[in-house]
Design an enzyme around this catalytic site. Sequence first.
Site, mmCIF file in Angstrom:
data_model
loop_
_atom_site.group_PDB
_atom_site.id
_atom_site.type_symbol
_atom_site.label_atom_id
_atom_site.label_comp_id
_atom_site.label_asym_id
_atom_site.label_seq_id
_atom_site.Cartn_x
_atom_site.Cartn_y
_atom_site.Cartn_z
ATOM 1 C CE1 TYR A 35 -2.312 55.284 -14.747
ATOM 2 C CE2 TYR A 35 -1.451 53.544 -14.812
ATOM 3 C CZ TYR A 35 -1.876 54.437 -14.845
ATOM 4 O OH TYR A 35 -2.419 54.543 -13.361
ATOM 5 N NE ARG A 86 -0.928 41.897 -6.624
ATOM 6 C CZ ARG A 86 -0.430 43.531 -5.757
ATOM 7 N NH1 ARG A 86 1.292 42.970 -5.411
ATOM 8 N NH2 ARG A 86 -0.353 44.555 -5.468
ATOM 9 N NE ARG A 126 -8.275 52.786 -10.454
ATOM 10 C CZ ARG A 126 -7.390 52.318 -9.317
ATOM 11 N NH1 ARG A 126 -7.195 51.251 -8.869
ATOM 12 N NH2 ARG A 126 -6.123 52.915 -9.803
ATOM 13 C CG PHE A 149 14.913 50.516 -0.670
ATOM 14 C CD1 PHE A 149 13.729 50.818 0.653
ATOM 15 C CD2 PHE A 149 14.649 51.267 -1.426
ATOM 16 C CE1 PHE A 149 12.738 50.869 0.612
ATOM 17 C CE2 PHE A 149 13.856 51.577 -1.947
ATOM 18 C CZ PHE A 149 13.011 52.056 -0.501
#
Length: 412
Positions: A168, A212, A225, A285
Amino acid sequence: MGSLGAILKHPDDLYPLLKLKIAARQAEKQIPREPHWSFCYTMLHKVSRSFAFVIQQLGPDLRNAVCIFYLVLRALDTVEDDTSIATDVKVPILIAFHRHIYDRDWHFSCGTKEYKVLMDQFHHVSTAFLELGKNYQEAIEDITKRMGAGMARFICKEVETVDDYDEYCHYVAGLVGLGLSKLFHASGSEDLASDYLSNSMGLFLQKTNIIRDYLEDINEIPKSRMFWPRQIWSKYVNKLEDLKYEDNSVKAVQCLNDMVTNALMHAEDCLKYMAALRDLAIFRFCAIPQIMAIGTLALCYNNIELFRGVVKMRRGLTAKVIDRTKTMADVYGAFFDFASMLESKVDKNDPNATKTLSRLEAIQKTCRESGLLNKRKSLLRNGNGYGSTMILILVILFGIMFAYLSANHQDN
């Protein structure tokens, strides 16, 4: 901006916070004037402020490609996240999403707040997408197609095993890592990274977010969920939602520590990926979110508050990460510091203590063997050069500068 109490407690947060505030103002001024690009960059600032700041440092072509890539995937994710959409409606949209990005007229109303705006006005994103170079378009289409198919697969499938969990996370985040690697390569700035390392970059971030966001996800209306794998949580409770109840506090923390230990397995791969990057803007980044991830894991570990409310890094520490992440020495230093912080929280009686300590030791060993730990400034130790008078002066100066910037912004 951080609260005054937090700044007084961590005075060396103030300067990075000030720099971040000014940089954010500058980034907002750089939003393009064309309506579709203006929408895209404005929306980027709304759905991810810190990401929007980091993305601004990339070169123009790559910056545009990454911006659109992010918004396309945020839109796809909004469809997946909306539990009010019937499965027979949602699945075909996810599977066909890679084709919708070529259609300037397509939109689908779902989500809430800024995400609803993104979906209602998705034609702006499609218009901008069609202006990207062909190599960027192909990379974005490929990842969107694979991600949509993977999301559709898990609409009708529970996350049962750890293998399911990894699968997933691959679909919703590992593929983002693969896509970004393709965009970096397409820009001519980087060699094409291996799929394995690119996948690990995404999994480390996604697993941190899943850990989290436990309380937010389990309390989702109209339907919870559930992304924590049954193979892990069933060792501690009968139902995943039982972790949030006070009677299960001891078991909840043990389960949380098990989840954090699982996420740590990707840290060394992330360090290897980042060490191979050459372009400074691309490096920053990639590195800033990874440092934020291991910092968040260190805060979440052994912390019952995760089942009671929000656990996240304070704003000043986030500003420090953004300000001080410039070289691989900074990354090794941050990973070492947060691994050490996490190590100090390990309870020897925790069922996974041995495994957790082994993973942390491996991360620390990689950082030590780089030979770069003495070439950085610690994120977790305050400097001693700020007295209360200096703090007061800096707060006043910040107030004056903020007022000036606000007035200047209104004039423009």
